[in-house]
Design an enzyme around this catalytic site. Sequence first.
Site, PDB file in Angstrom:
ATOM      1  N   LEU A 284       0.813  -1.212   0.000  1.00 43.40           N
ATOM      2  CA  LEU A 284       0.000   0.000   0.000  1.00 43.40           C
ATOM      3  C   LEU A 284       0.853   1.272   0.000  1.00 43.40           C
ATOM      4  O   LEU A 284       1.667   1.482   0.905  1.00 43.40           O
ATOM      5  CB  LEU A 284      -0.914  -0.006   1.238  1.00 43.40           C
ATOM      6  CG  LEU A 284      -1.912   1.153   1.321  1.00 43.40           C
ATOM      7  CD1 LEU A 284      -2.930   1.071   0.191  1.00 43.40           C
ATOM      8  CD2 LEU A 284      -2.601   1.161   2.672  1.00 43.40           C
ATOM      9  N   ASP A 285       0.639   2.121  -0.988  1.00 40.90           N
ATOM     10  CA  ASP A 285       1.286   3.434  -1.059  1.00 40.90           C
ATOM     11  C   ASP A 285       2.805   3.352  -1.103  1.00 40.90           C
ATOM     12  O   ASP A 285       3.506   4.299  -0.728  1.00 40.90           O
ATOM     13  CB  ASP A 285       0.836   4.329   0.105  1.00 40.90           C
ATOM     14  CG  ASP A 285      -0.654   4.604   0.070  1.00 40.90           C
ATOM     15  OD1 ASP A 285      -1.228   4.607  -1.031  1.00 40.90           O
ATOM     16  OD2 ASP A 285      -1.258   4.794   1.146  1.00 40.90           O
ATOM     17  N   GLU A 286       3.306   2.201  -1.571  1.00 41.82           N
ATOM     18  CA  GLU A 286       4.758   2.024  -1.642  1.00 41.82           C
ATOM     19  C   GLU A 286       5.265   1.934  -3.081  1.00 41.82           C
ATOM     20  O   GLU A 286       6.458   1.763  -3.310  1.00 41.82           O
ATOM     21  CB  GLU A 286       5.167   0.741  -0.886  1.00 41.82           C
ATOM     22  CG  GLU A 286       5.026   0.817   0.611  1.00 41.82           C
ATOM     23  CD  GLU A 286       6.092   1.708   1.246  1.00 41.82           C
ATOM     24  OE1 GLU A 286       7.147   1.914   0.635  1.00 41.82           O
ATOM     25  OE2 GLU A 286       5.840   2.212   2.359  1.00 41.82           O
TER      26      GLU A 286
END
Lengths: 283, 283, 283, 283
Positions: free
Chosen positions: C227-229
């Site tokens: 996530l969001d990486e």
Amino acid sequence: MSTRSATHLLISCPDRPGIVAGVSRFLFEQGANIVEADQYATEPEGGTFYMRMAFRLEGGSPDDFERSFVADVAEPFGMEWRLAYPDEPRRVAVLVSREEHCLLDLLWRARRGDFDAQIVHVISNHPDHEADVAAFGVPYTHIPSGDGPSAAEDQMAAVLAGNVELVVLARYMRILSGGFLERVGVPFINIHHSFLPAFPGAEPYARAAERGVKIIGATAHYVTEELDEGPIVEQDVARVSHRHSTEELAAIGRDIERIVLARAVGWHLQDRVIVHENRTVVF
Amino acid sequence: MSTRSATHLLISCPDRPGIVAGVSRFLFEQGANIVEADQYATEPEGGTFYMRMAFRLEGGSPDDFERSFVADVAEPFGMEWRLAYPDEPRRVAVLVSREEHCLLDLLWRARRGDFDAQIVHVISNHPDHEADVAAFGVPYTHIPSGDGPSAAEDQMAAVLAGNVELVVLARYMRILSGGFLERVGVPFINIHHSFLPAFPGAEPYARAAERGVKIIGATAHYVTEELDEGPIVEQDVARVSHRHSTEELAAIGRDIERIVLARAVGWHLQDRVIVHENRTVVF
Amino acid sequence: MSTRSATHLLISCPDRPGIVAGVSRFLFEQGANIVEADQYATEPEGGTFYMRMAFRLEGGSPDDFERSFVADVAEPFGMEWRLAYPDEPRRVAVLVSREEHCLLDLLWRARRGDFDAQIVHVISNHPDHEADVAAFGVPYTHIPSGDGPSAAEDQMAAVLAGNVELVVLARYMRILSGGFLERVGVPFINIHHSFLPAFPGAEPYARAAERGVKIIGATAHYVTEELDEGPIVEQDVARVSHRHSTEELAAIGRDIERIVLARAVGWHLQDRVIVHENRTVVF
Amino acid sequence: MSTRSATHLLISCPDRPGIVAGVSRFLFEQGANIVEADQYATEPEGGTFYMRMAFRLEGGSPDDFERSFVADVAEPFGMEWRLAYPDEPRRVAVLVSREEHCLLDLLWRARRGDFDAQIVHVISNHPDHEADVAAFGVPYTHIPSGDGPSAAEDQMAAVLAGNVELVVLARYMRILSGGFLERVGVPFINIHHSFLPAFPGAEPYARAAERGVKIIGATAHYVTEELDEGPIVEQDVARVSHRHSTEELAAIGRDIERIVLARAVGWHLQDRVIVHENRTVVF
């Protein structure tokens, strides 16, 4: 928005009707000429109320003024307050490690008269900046880190405690203990070379390059015991790209760091910053 | 900083001691709960004083409130003033030519409730936007320029005069006569596609490309009889390079234009903007 | 810097002398007219070399061109490569939840012709946007989350797999499984409402208000399982202050989100973005 | 994006197919390792082609290299070209009047090694900066304006002509004659304290305050005979408000001026700037 020849009054208290009326009537009756007024309430009703008044007092003794203010306004409203008079230029110390860009910038600005303050001491764990600082007529103390953090803190506390009203960490790369902050007993402003809360701690430019961000930044904040977690005073950023190496990010960052730090120090010295639950109100 | 459920009081008067005390005591005595307060004096002493107060009035009639305000505060201090009540959503008209980006943006924002206002009419010298505007349930009048500027102005004045409190020129590319502005008799906000005073008048993006600037911008300003010379409400910019053609500058500019215009319209509708000698105070 | 009527060639390979000479001689011999050329090497020597060429091919068959390119250039240099021809407008799907600002912005830009692409489908776990999307003539599928994430992913995969070349998450607030991403098998671009790596995950505006940052931002990135990486394509920011509530931060943020997302989508569709070790090279 | 240990090749010529192939093959055959390559054509076809190559040459004599380059590439393509070798640090002079912020910033950056150059002389029509400049070990010549512009220009030309490769006007507030520029015969970079073309000429901050702009800026440009009309190298801006006096605009502007000037000087010294019809290509 300079209010440097004015008296500054900072107030915080539980919000309730009548505060502005009470303060402004008091100032009017004392013959004060309001130059600037800012206020902020954390909630529409029932929160905390903050106010900054900058005004010119013609005649009268500060002691009488303060005594009346406490009796007529501060006590009835349950205020925390602070008064700063224009004939009291602040005494500031700067702590710095190897990177000199923030230090030089502060010295230039202080010499120009951009701050309502005097830099009275520079302390570094590096010997390199002695000639630069001497050119500004400011004492320089080299306190090496070799004997351990606690010895260095003792030496620094001996120079600072009771001698300054603000300490600026201008790229000072050592962590300071809570006990030391307490002994010195004045606000510390630090410049961190990232847009916090991104990249706290060590090597933010290398980590920014590693993560591939398209924007880097710098953050000036009050120092608390928790590293890079104190109240943020100011931040700014610059665009970067995949073409920039870590060294190039650092070079771009230096320009942001010194400007962000200078703004934060300037605002603090004009009594524009109030800390509220680990956040700042900047008037 | 929305103060939309509050009453707004805007004041300007010759600066002198006691104004803040007078206004705030009056509001306190009327039982008003101040939500936001901003003030500005053009000079430390002897200039013009401007103030905006946003407050909540519990009960009481606006008429009584205004009558007391005039007698107790406005007349003694020689104030110009304006009161705006939250139960009066403003009626706004939009004028547009061929470029639709600012129009659509305003319609989206109005539908979201971002403005404390209703777009009640869209007028265009182009027929193209009828379906887009109809989808928002807003009347659309196509007034072609063919019969000459004066005939078009007559038709527009018939729609606008007495019907709206603000006219937004959302990339309306015709010059309006002073007589027309007077007949409509409300503020006009225009978006100009350059950072004024650079590139006033026609074709600013082509001229920016020609001059080789590294930054382009947009300016929202009140309309006066002198083209692109009215008081500036808001400006913003974007970086560009030699690689951008005039068309690409225009594409980048569209994003700046609609945001700058939306900010200016929003601030106007929250009574945050005061005009002072062809400049604006934006609280 | 639009290169939309041109053929795009993207290359990555181990850096070594002669790559530019080899590629440019090949294009010259094929009669290609180079419109834009960008290159980047991760190290001065011995790193990875990236190149984007935009050129116009007069006549000749793409198949012949590709066969020669592989034999003469790609194989000798051990290249990974991709060719995109201008007569192949990309098919794009948009996934969206309740917030419609990014969706409307993408639909409007696609209609203007700002992207070299067609939005062929909108999927939402909310029913609200059906009329808005219909006005742009785009099919809209409401897939409620009620039956669980896995059922929703099955329904979405049935619509998307084999049908689109890019999926845009335009404020789609559900986490997608790695298996789903794999089944759809095309790049996903997400807009996250913070300047990553600050405030990943839920409620970034509330956490920005809580932390008291002076700048907020948005990040467009390729979606990976973490996530969001994923690799960041574009970021931008706006200044805020203590006066802004979480809701006001979100309103300011909406303008950043849609612009950052539109830039990232536009660059992707012009084949300007290459992913390199979880970072992007944006030409 | 530093390419300081590399040889720089700048090219401009009429655009036609085969230029990139020709240049890159030549460099490959000479054993040059390309570090950076940028190109730009003013038109898709038939315009002017610009290119910058940064490369490392192992062994070989520059003279042989140049002779071959002229015969094999420059003459066949009708190129204007320039080669700059890394072992030739540039000699730079700085001209300054009363305001010292840009001067100090340049001296400090040069000392850090940020520029691939040496500041070899500072000339001022004010005596004040002598000690500051001496601290950096740079000669300082005070040339008062008292004897008239022509006498001052004679004295300056005697110091500069044949001695430097770049002159930086770091807030030098006198107009220089075309004859003087010609006699010195090297590029001059000036910092103007507005975002040109807004507010050319005198007192830009006062005029910005008067006009009520919401953004101020600074512009670094090559000097031509026409005041503030030369090719723009770099610009940047900062937000301001009605609260800022002319003096406060100037203080904010100082930070923009020195950064914009430093960027322009740095890019010029890395051979990144090509002038094209009163505009710049900045690679």
